[in-house]
Scaffold this motif. Structure first.
Motif: not given
Ligand code: N1C
Length: 264
Positions: A88-91, A93, A109-110, A119, A156, A159, A181, A184-186, A190
């Protein structure tokens, strides 16, 4: 107002649907099956994936997208991710994806079929013919429930639900507002859809830009907040500042920098 007049599509502030979307979706789908996951090939029908994707948004108001719209697509294109491989990641990418491309130890995910196909493209529907708006699409600030945002949230969530074993999260320690944050999606999706019965441990890699500010380290406030949230959900959690295998990848672009020297 935004009334459609004389067959003109609605006007929004973001870029419109990617031209040749159908060809891009089909092309990426076939190439993923041929090059990345030949084993999926037998059960995956790229044309069906395109059709179910198309019916999720064409001729619809692009502000009323729901997770249900994408359910058929998620069923068709979803596939298992091996345990201990989810990243997983945030900021982060660009760095996260450069890392999975070079190391092959982890999958974002990509790197799954769904994320790979969608993507970097954009899409939205329009109530008037041809049902797809190629001129403009709504920004998040115009409406939260736009087709692209709802797609990434839905994908997400799945995933995260699918993750098992030890999972990794790559966060950005050079962000002033904090590496973690909740918006964020994470942070909002997630984290809450990881399954404590399947995931044994969460390892955070807190990367800071080479030569950039180290706004936050593993002892920082937002990381402590993330730790509390995850520990409350019964996960074991570790954090490592500037995980070396990823930092070496950053060093490819900054070979002369102090942080990239073997003997500092
Ligand atoms: O909001 P974020 O990051 O925390 O989302 C990242 C998080 C990852 O772990 C992914 O699994 O959520 C997943 N994800 C994507 O894979 C993805 N690809 C492209 C979420 N968003 C994704 N995008 C686009 O980037 C999408 O348009 C979304 O709004 C941004 C989120 O990027 P972020 O804030 O760095």
């Amino acid at each position: 107002g935004r009334e459609a007049a004389g067959g003109q599509p609605l006007r929004w502030q973001d870029r419109g649907t990617t031209r040749s979307l159908r060809e891009i979706v089909l092309g990426r789908c076939y190439s993923y099956l041929a090059e990345r996951r030949p084993a999926l090939g037998r059960d995956t029908d790229c044309l069906k994936i395109w059709e179910s994707f198309k019916y999720a948004f064409i001729y619809k108001n692009p502000c009323n997208t729901t997770a249900e719209d994408y359910q058929p697509l998620m069923e068709l294109a979803g596939h298992p991710i091996p345990c201990n491989k989810s990243l997983f990641w945030s900021k982060t990418n660009d760095l996260a994806h450069r890392y999975t491309k070079s190391s092959h130890s982890f999958l974002t995910l990509e790197d799954s079929l769904l994320g790979y196909i969608f993507d970097g493209v954009s899409w939205c529907g329009d109530p008037s013919a041809p049902g797809i708006n190629y001129e403009s699409c709504p920004k998040r600030s115009e409406c939260e429930s736009n087709p692209v945002s709802v797609f990434w949230k839905t994908a997400s969530k799945r995933f995260a639900e699918a993750a098992c074993g030890v999972v990794q999260v790559m966060l950005n320690g050079s962000i002033e507002a904090g590496a973690f944050r909740s918006s964020s999606i994470f942070g909002s999706i997630e984290v809450f859809n990881l399954n404590p019965n399947k995931v044994s441990e969460i390892q955070i890699w807190l990367m800071h830009d080479i030569g950039g500010p180290q706004s936050e380290s593993c002892s920082g406030h937002s990381i402590q907040r993330l730790k509390r949230i995850l520990e409350e959900r019964n996960f074991t959690i570790t954090c490592e500042d500037n995980y070396r295998p990823v930092q070496l990848l950053q060093c490819v672009r900054n070979p002369d920098h102090q942080d990239c020297r073997l003997c500092p």
